[in-house]
Design a protein around this motif. Structure first.
Motif, PDB file in Angstrom:
ATOM      1  N   HIS A  38       0.839  -1.204   0.000  1.00  0.00           N
ATOM      2  CA  HIS A  38       0.000   0.000   0.000  1.00  0.00           C
ATOM      3  C   HIS A  38       0.877   1.259   0.000  1.00  0.00           C
ATOM      4  O   HIS A  38       0.612   2.207  -0.754  1.00  0.00           O
ATOM      5  CB  HIS A  38      -0.937  -0.003   1.204  1.00  0.00           C
ATOM      6  CG  HIS A  38      -1.814   1.205   1.285  1.00  0.00           C
ATOM      7  ND1 HIS A  38      -2.814   1.467   0.367  1.00  0.00           N
ATOM      8  CD2 HIS A  38      -1.813   2.238   2.147  1.00  0.00           C
ATOM      9  CE1 HIS A  38      -3.395   2.600   0.681  1.00  0.00           C
ATOM     10  NE2 HIS A  38      -2.812   3.094   1.758  1.00  0.00           N
ATOM     11  N   ILE A  39       1.912   1.271   0.828  1.00  0.00           N
ATOM     12  CA  ILE A  39       2.815   2.429   0.876  1.00  0.00           C
ATOM     13  C   ILE A  39       3.522   2.604  -0.469  1.00  0.00           C
ATOM     14  O   ILE A  39       3.616   3.719  -0.988  1.00  0.00           O
ATOM     15  CB  ILE A  39       3.842   2.273   2.021  1.00  0.00           C
ATOM     16  CG1 ILE A  39       3.135   2.412   3.380  1.00  0.00           C
ATOM     17  CG2 ILE A  39       4.971   3.298   1.898  1.00  0.00           C
ATOM     18  CD1 ILE A  39       3.994   2.073   4.575  1.00  0.00           C
ATOM     19  N   ASP A  41       2.546   1.589  -3.471  1.00  0.00           N
ATOM     20  CA  ASP A  41       1.581   2.036  -4.482  1.00  0.00           C
ATOM     21  C   ASP A  41       1.260   3.520  -4.319  1.00  0.00           C
ATOM     22  O   ASP A  41       1.173   4.269  -5.298  1.00  0.00           O
ATOM     23  CB  ASP A  41       0.301   1.207  -4.414  1.00  0.00           C
ATOM     24  CG  ASP A  41       0.492  -0.232  -4.870  1.00  0.00           C
ATOM     25  OD1 ASP A  41       1.530  -0.522  -5.519  1.00  0.00           O
ATOM     26  OD2 ASP A  41      -0.383  -1.071  -4.567  1.00  0.00           O
ATOM     27  N   THR A  42       1.095   3.953  -3.082  1.00  0.00           N
ATOM     28  CA  THR A  42       0.787   5.360  -2.814  1.00  0.00           C
ATOM     29  C   THR A  42       1.965   6.243  -3.194  1.00  0.00           C
ATOM     30  O   THR A  42       1.779   7.319  -3.779  1.00  0.00           O
ATOM     31  CB  THR A  42       0.414   5.564  -1.332  1.00  0.00           C
ATOM     32  OG1 THR A  42      -0.689   4.712  -1.011  1.00  0.00           O
ATOM     33  CG2 THR A  42       0.043   7.010  -1.045  1.00  0.00           C
ATOM     34  N   ALA A  43       3.182   5.815  -2.888  1.00  0.00           N
ATOM     35  CA  ALA A  43       4.376   6.583  -3.256  1.00  0.00           C
ATOM     36  C   ALA A  43       4.485   6.722  -4.767  1.00  0.00           C
ATOM     37  O   ALA A  43       4.837   7.793  -5.282  1.00  0.00           O
ATOM     38  CB  ALA A  43       5.626   5.916  -2.687  1.00  0.00           C
ATOM     39  N   GLU A  44       4.161   5.672  -5.499  1.00  0.00           N
ATOM     40  CA  GLU A  44       4.186   5.735  -6.962  1.00  0.00           C
ATOM     41  C   GLU A  44       3.074   6.658  -7.478  1.00  0.00           C
ATOM     42  O   GLU A  44       3.304   7.478  -8.364  1.00  0.00           O
ATOM     43  CB  GLU A  44       4.021   4.334  -7.572  1.00  0.00           C
ATOM     44  CG  GLU A  44       5.179   3.395  -7.319  1.00  0.00           C
ATOM     45  CD  GLU A  44       6.466   3.775  -8.033  1.00  0.00           C
ATOM     46  OE1 GLU A  44       6.423   4.552  -9.011  1.00  0.00           O
ATOM     47  OE2 GLU A  44       7.525   3.293  -7.606  1.00  0.00           O
ATOM     48  N   GLU A  45       1.888   6.509  -6.917  1.00  0.00           N
ATOM     49  CA  GLU A  45       0.734   7.300  -7.346  1.00  0.00           C
ATOM     50  C   GLU A  45       0.974   8.797  -7.189  1.00  0.00           C
ATOM     51  O   GLU A  45       0.566   9.604  -8.019  1.00  0.00           O
ATOM     52  CB  GLU A  45      -0.492   6.875  -6.536  1.00  0.00           C
ATOM     53  CG  GLU A  45      -1.763   7.616  -6.859  1.00  0.00           C
ATOM     54  CD  GLU A  45      -2.911   7.179  -5.948  1.00  0.00           C
ATOM     55  OE1 GLU A  45      -3.806   8.015  -5.722  1.00  0.00           O
ATOM     56  OE2 GLU A  45      -2.902   6.030  -5.471  1.00  0.00           O
ATOM     57  N   HIS A  46       1.651   9.186  -6.107  1.00  0.00           N
ATOM     58  CA  HIS A  46       1.902  10.599  -5.820  1.00  0.00           C
ATOM     59  C   HIS A  46       3.292  11.053  -6.268  1.00  0.00           C
ATOM     60  O   HIS A  46       3.707  12.163  -5.928  1.00  0.00           O
ATOM     61  CB  HIS A  46       1.708  10.872  -4.325  1.00  0.00           C
ATOM     62  CG  HIS A  46       0.287  10.708  -3.872  1.00  0.00           C
ATOM     63  ND1 HIS A  46      -0.667  11.696  -4.018  1.00  0.00           N
ATOM     64  CD2 HIS A  46      -0.353   9.650  -3.314  1.00  0.00           C
ATOM     65  CE1 HIS A  46      -1.823  11.269  -3.549  1.00  0.00           C
ATOM     66  NE2 HIS A  46      -1.663  10.026  -3.113  1.00  0.00           N
ATOM     67  N   ARG A 109       4.713  12.941   5.368  1.00  0.00           N
ATOM     68  CA  ARG A 109       3.623  13.923   5.282  1.00  0.00           C
ATOM     69  C   ARG A 109       4.089  15.195   4.576  1.00  0.00           C
ATOM     70  O   ARG A 109       3.344  15.787   3.799  1.00  0.00           O
ATOM     71  CB  ARG A 109       3.077  14.214   6.671  1.00  0.00           C
ATOM     72  CG  ARG A 109       2.317  13.025   7.205  1.00  0.00           C
ATOM     73  CD  ARG A 109       1.317  13.361   8.271  1.00  0.00           C
ATOM     74  NE  ARG A 109       0.652  12.138   8.694  1.00  0.00           N
ATOM     75  CZ  ARG A 109       1.005  11.419   9.743  1.00  0.00           C
ATOM     76  NH1 ARG A 109       2.015  11.787  10.499  1.00  0.00           N
ATOM     77  NH2 ARG A 109       0.344  10.317  10.059  1.00  0.00           N
ATOM     78  N   PHE A 113       2.548  12.529   1.323  1.00  0.00           N
ATOM     79  CA  PHE A 113       1.992  11.192   1.541  1.00  0.00           C
ATOM     80  C   PHE A 113       0.720  11.336   2.370  1.00  0.00           C
ATOM     81  O   PHE A 113       0.724  11.963   3.420  1.00  0.00           O
ATOM     82  CB  PHE A 113       3.018  10.312   2.266  1.00  0.00           C
ATOM     83  CG  PHE A 113       2.688   8.849   2.207  1.00  0.00           C
ATOM     84  CD1 PHE A 113       3.142   8.076   1.162  1.00  0.00           C
ATOM     85  CD2 PHE A 113       1.924   8.246   3.186  1.00  0.00           C
ATOM     86  CE1 PHE A 113       2.841   6.724   1.095  1.00  0.00           C
ATOM     87  CE2 PHE A 113       1.622   6.908   3.136  1.00  0.00           C
ATOM     88  CZ  PHE A 113       2.081   6.147   2.077  1.00  0.00           C
ATOM     89  N   PRO A 114      -0.398  10.788   1.905  1.00  0.00           N
ATOM     90  CA  PRO A 114      -1.664  10.964   2.642  1.00  0.00           C
ATOM     91  C   PRO A 114      -1.671  10.227   3.980  1.00  0.00           C
ATOM     92  O   PRO A 114      -0.983   9.225   4.141  1.00  0.00           O
ATOM     93  CB  PRO A 114      -2.709  10.386   1.684  1.00  0.00           C
ATOM     94  CG  PRO A 114      -1.966   9.477   0.771  1.00  0.00           C
ATOM     95  CD  PRO A 114      -0.555   9.987   0.698  1.00  0.00           C
TER      96      PRO A 114
END
Length: 115
Positions: A38-39, A41-46, A109, A113-114
């Motif tokens: 999850h971390i 994927d989120t790092a890639e997305e943002h 943050r 990062f959300p």
């Protein structure tokens, strides 16, 4: 804890005919994997990671890192034939265990990062 029967025992009414298995480590590893994915994927997305970061990223194979390294060296040599290229390699595999977690959360943050 899970209790499994040992194979080939004649009498399963005897306590020694069973083997207790602790699943805590396995469950922790599964949870860690889910959170890590999850971390990542989120790092890639943002777009929180630099393009040159290769480790622990999907579709970033060792071959890609070596190709990038070779291209960088060739570019330096093309600029000047007498250039000497030095490479510094650091093993930071155990760094996460020693990082102050509050500082890590602050940095994540600050980079967007959300929560």
């Amino acid at each position: 804890m899970v209790v499994l029967r040992k194979k080939g025992k004649a009498d399963y009414s005897i306590l020694g005919s069973y083997r207790p298995i602790a699943l805590e480590n396995t469950l922790s590893k599964i949870l860690e994997k889910v959170i890590a994915d999850h971390i990542a994927d989120t790092a890639e997305e943002h777009a929180l990671l630099p393009q040159s970061q290769m480790g622990a990223r999907k579709n970033r194979l060792t071959l890609l890192a070596l190709t990038l390294l070779a291209a960088t060296i060739k570019t330096a040599w093309a600029m000047r034939k007498d250039f000497v290229v030095l490479i510094l390699s650091l093993d930071i595999s155990g760094a996460y265990n020693n990082i102050p977690h509050k500082r890590l959360l602050y940095i994540l943050r600050a980079k967007g990062f959300p929560k």
